[in-house]
Design a protein around this motif. Structure first.
Motif: not given
Length: 837
Positions: A452-460, A638-651
């Motif tokens: 899974v690839v997770l992305c956290a993004k924001a604008s200011m 910011f993008e992260f390559g993660i394992e699916s079972h860690m999705q909530e923790h990494v998010a």
């Protein structure tokens, strides 16, 4: 110079003055010259011993031959350079003459129009005057058969639209259909990118460029039609249909999508007709326009989440140039539907300067970059063994990956998790296409673990801070905002093998230069973060992490430039197909800003970030004065390559991390803001501190003491005048400490330009790093003389900038700088007639 010849082996003497070498001897010397153009005395004697045909030539004659050969080579290069400049000036003069002709026609047109309205302003019954102005290029071209040609989806109807598009485009490119004004801050000249103009008072926004490129017209047309290769905001261009025309042209129906530059705005799409044809004078034209329902042509249904924008007649006029190359006229004219974005962002869609920077000038830069690469030899290889084309492809991948993360298109597999109204948006992507580029098998043999690839993004929104300065600070002071553990986690998807790891200083940062692109608009580098990662077999031993980093727009004096800092963890092998998960920052100025600060204003904000009890900042002396900066919008992803079972923790971790970065950026922006410094203690010039003025006076006094002449030509009195003249001196003046491992402590503007650094980053460069082996040996031999005699004159040679680029200098002078008590304070170097090789 008189020379003798022994045993007649050198042939006859020419008028008793010069030695005439035999063809065999010249051929042998030429081979030696290509291997070593500047041999030492020992090397010359060795050459005579190793080459029998030169055995009867005296070493002094060999020395003179090499001197003459270097002189001829230098003259040849200079003649070639002057010929190239002359060709460019000739082509530029042609462009300027055409521009002058266009302006004269526009003036005549306006005068005539003004006279007409004066005479008939009270007689509205008269028929309206045709205000169209025929282009200097369209004269003699095919005119439309009727004022209202048929409009339908048939080939005849599309050809009618195409011919009208061609006529309207040419009237903008070389005529007076649009009132053009010179782009602020862009002046035409032999070293400029071209003649850049923007629209004034027309529908939508428009920009125009004229320039000379060293490519044939057909190659130019091929490049500009491949818009995704040079327009970073272009997501895709799909050719829906192709129709040949009877006159040898081609009509194409295109669907184009553009990325949104920030998370606060939706992306754009276009439904276009593109017409490629050849004019009677041999010029090649590629023109485009949007197809609308009012034209009764083929339609394209609206696409969800996209805003349908309009391209008014635009395109490229490409003329063959005498002596090779092409003269290109570019016109971009768009209506980007600014009403669909928040009001604060509308300047991005209503400013012709922004359109010129990111679209029109981007096309011209791409053409010049490719032309430059074509002229380079096949042996031209930049950092880490990459050729320019490969580096361009890498920068394109980084930029495209960051745009994909910011936009998060659903058709690519992205979906939002959590509250979409949160200040930080979290999206995930588990599609096979996204992971295919990530889960490669590396040479170290480690199996991929990310699914899974997770992305956290924001604008200011940022107020009153120059984007270029803020991005330079984020680049040079990573520890101010980055978390070492997150850096290691970012790199988890890219396994780092034991072969590349070594124990280093924790949190250390080493920047390895990779490449510069044309005009220093953009450069790439590899950052090695020492001691952050962990090997799979031992989670305690720290390992190095490599980040590929793209930097652009860091010159805050550029007009309307978007500043970006995009990076991605890479494998130590750094293959061309290495998986990339780009993260980083993008800052886009929203308003025009007048920036008066020095382009190399100090970024040492350690003290500026600490507000004293009295409410004053300690670094106020390093800030520039009379600066006014407008608003800008920063986008972080910011993008992260993660394992699916860690999705909530990494998010959760990623959301908090981005919030922490936002807090750090706000703190840094406040310290960098000229208005903040001004409100605290008042502003000074960048180098206007008493310490800098005193150092400048010591440098000049010591130079006069040891050399017997003045360092500065002007006899200005007063410390401020001395500092100002020293700062603007054309030669590079650099001071280093008196330590066993000397580091640089001060440089004037030319010195910073030569080393390609800033005042603060200068302090991280040691003296020995800028010299090659020969330079270091020379310096070691001359250093005792500097300490005993007080000065030394160094022969010309090669040194390296902080970006790893070779810099040649004609000669250098080093001397001790004495303080008021006549004690040695530092050593100063002046590099005379330096230039990048």
């Amino acid at each position: 110079m008189a020379m003798s010849c022994k045993d007649g082996k050198l042939g006859c003497l020419d008028n008793g003055k010069y030695v005439r070498y035999t063809p065999e001897q010249v051929e042998a010397l030429e081979r030696l010259y290509h291997d070593c153009p500047k041999p030492s005395s020992i090397r010359r004697q060795q050459l005579i011993r190793e080459c029998p045909i030169l055995s009867n030539i005296e070493p002094k004659q060999i020395k003179v031959w090499f001197q003459n050969r270097r002189c001829r080579e230098k003259q040849r290069k200079e003649a070639s350079r002057l010929q190239a400049v002359n060709r460019k000036l000739t082509a530029m003069n042609k462009l300027l003459m055409e521009e002058n002709d266009r302006l004269q026609k526009q003036v005549s047109h306006l005068v005539h129009e003004n006279s007409y309205f004066r005479q008939h302003t009270h007689n509205p019954s008269l028929p309206a005057k045709d205000t169209s102005c025929e282009s200097v290029v369209t004269s003699g071209q095919h005119q439309l058969a009727s004022q209202n040609p048929p409009r339908d989806a048939s080939p005849a109807g599309l050809l009618s639209i195409a011919e009208e598009t061609l006529a309207e485009f040419l009237s903008k490119a070389t005529g007076t259909a649009v009132e053009w004004v010179q782009m602020p801050g862009m002046k035409p000249g032999p070293d400029s990118i071209g003649i850049i103009a923007i629209s004034h008072g027309c529908a939508g926004v428009a920009a125009r460029a004229c320039g000379l490129v060293g490519l044939e017209p057909t190659r130019v047309a091929e490049i500009v039609k491949d818009r995704p290769s040079w327009f970073r905001e272009c997501r895709a261009v799909d050719v829906m249909n192709v129709l040949p025309t009877a006159n040898g042209g081609t009509i194409e129906l295109l669907y184009m999508q553009l990325y949104a530059p920030t998370t606060l705005a939706p992306p754009r799409d276009f439904w276009l007709l593109r017409y490629t044809s050849v004019l009677e004078d041999g010029s090649l034209v590629v023109c485009e326009r949007s197809l609308k329902s009012t034209q009764n042509g083929p339609s394209m249904p609206l696409v969800q989440n996209f805003v349908r924008a309009e391209m008014l007649p635009s395109g490229y006029l490409i003329r063959p140039c005498d002596g090779g190359g092409s003269i290109i006229h570019i016109v971009d004219h768009m209506d980007l539907e600014a009403c669909s974005v928040p009001e604060v962002l509308r300047p991005l869609y209503e400013s012709p300067k922004v359109l010129a920077q990111k679209t029109t000038m981007a096309a011209l830069r791409q053409l010049k970059q490719i032309a430059q690469e074509v002229t380079q030899t096949n042996s031209s290889v930049n950092g880490w063994g990459r050729r320019p084309a490969a580096l361009r492809a890498l920068s394109q991948r980084l930029s495209r990956g960051f745009n994909e993360a910011v936009n998060g298109f659903t058709d690519e597999g992205w979906s939002v998790i959590g509250d979409s109204m949160d200040d930080v948006t979290i999206t995930v992507n588990s599609s096979p296409d996204k992971l295919m580029g990530l889960n490669l098998t590396f040479s170290n043999g480690f199996a991929p673990v990310s699914n899974v690839v997770l992305c956290a993004k924001a604008s200011m929104l940022l107020q009153n801070v120059p984007p270029g300065i803020l991005l330079r600070f984020l680049r040079e002071h990573r520890s101010e905002w980055a978390d070492n553990n997150i850096d290691a986690y970012l790199a988890a998807a890219v396994k780092v093998g034991p072969c590349s790891a070594r124990v280093g200083g924790f949190g250390g940062q080493v920047i390895l230069p990779l490449a510069h692109t044309i005009e220093h608009e953009e450069f790439m580098e590899v950052i090695k973060l020492e001691g952050l990662g962990h090997s799979p077999e031992d989670a305690i031993v720290p390992r190095d992490i490599f980040l590929l980093q793209l930097c652009s727009g860091m010159d805050e004096n550029a007009v309307g430039t978007c500043a970006e800092l995009i990076f991605a963890p890479i494998d130590a092998s750094f293959a061309d197909d290495a998986p990339l998960l780009p993260s980083g920052f993008r800052i886009i100025p929203l308003d025009s800003a007048k920036e008066v600060s020095s382009p190399n204003r100090t970024l040492d904000l350690a003290s500026a970030l600490e507000i004293g009890s009295a409410g004053t900042t300690k670094a106020s002396a390093d800030q520039s004065g009379n600066s006014t900066c407008a608003r800008s919008v920063m986008t972080i992803a910011f993008e992260f390559g993660i394992e699916s079972h860690m999705q909530e923790h990494v998010a959760s971790m990623a959301r908090q991390y981005v919030r922490g970065i936002i807090s750090s950026v706000q703190r840094v922006a406040l310290a960098l803001s000229p208005s903040h410094i001004s409100s605290q203690v008042g502003l000074r010039t960048p180098l206007g501190t008493p310490e800098a003025q005193t150092l400048a006076r010591w440098i000049c006094q010591s130079y006069r003491c040891y050399m017997g002449v003045e360092l500065l030509k002007s006899n200005s009195e007063g410390n401020e005048s001395v500092l100002k003249n020293l700062w603007h001196h054309t030669d590079a003046i650099i001071c280093c400490s008196m330590k066993a491992m000397p580091v640089f402590t001060f440089a004037n503007q030319a010195g910073l330009d030569m080393l390609e650094t800033t005042l603060v980053a200068l302090q991280d460069i040691s003296l020995e790093k800028i010299f090659d082996d020969n330079g270091r040996k020379t310096l070691c031999s001359e250093f005792p003389q500097i300490m005993q005699q007080g000065f030394a004159c160094l022969q010309g040679g090669i040194c390296l900038s902080s970006m790893g680029r070779p810099v040649s200098y004609e000669r250098a002078v080093a001397w001790k700088v004495l303080n008021e008590e006549e004690n040695a304070h530092c050593i100063c170097f002046v590099f005379i007639n330096w230039s990048f090789v």
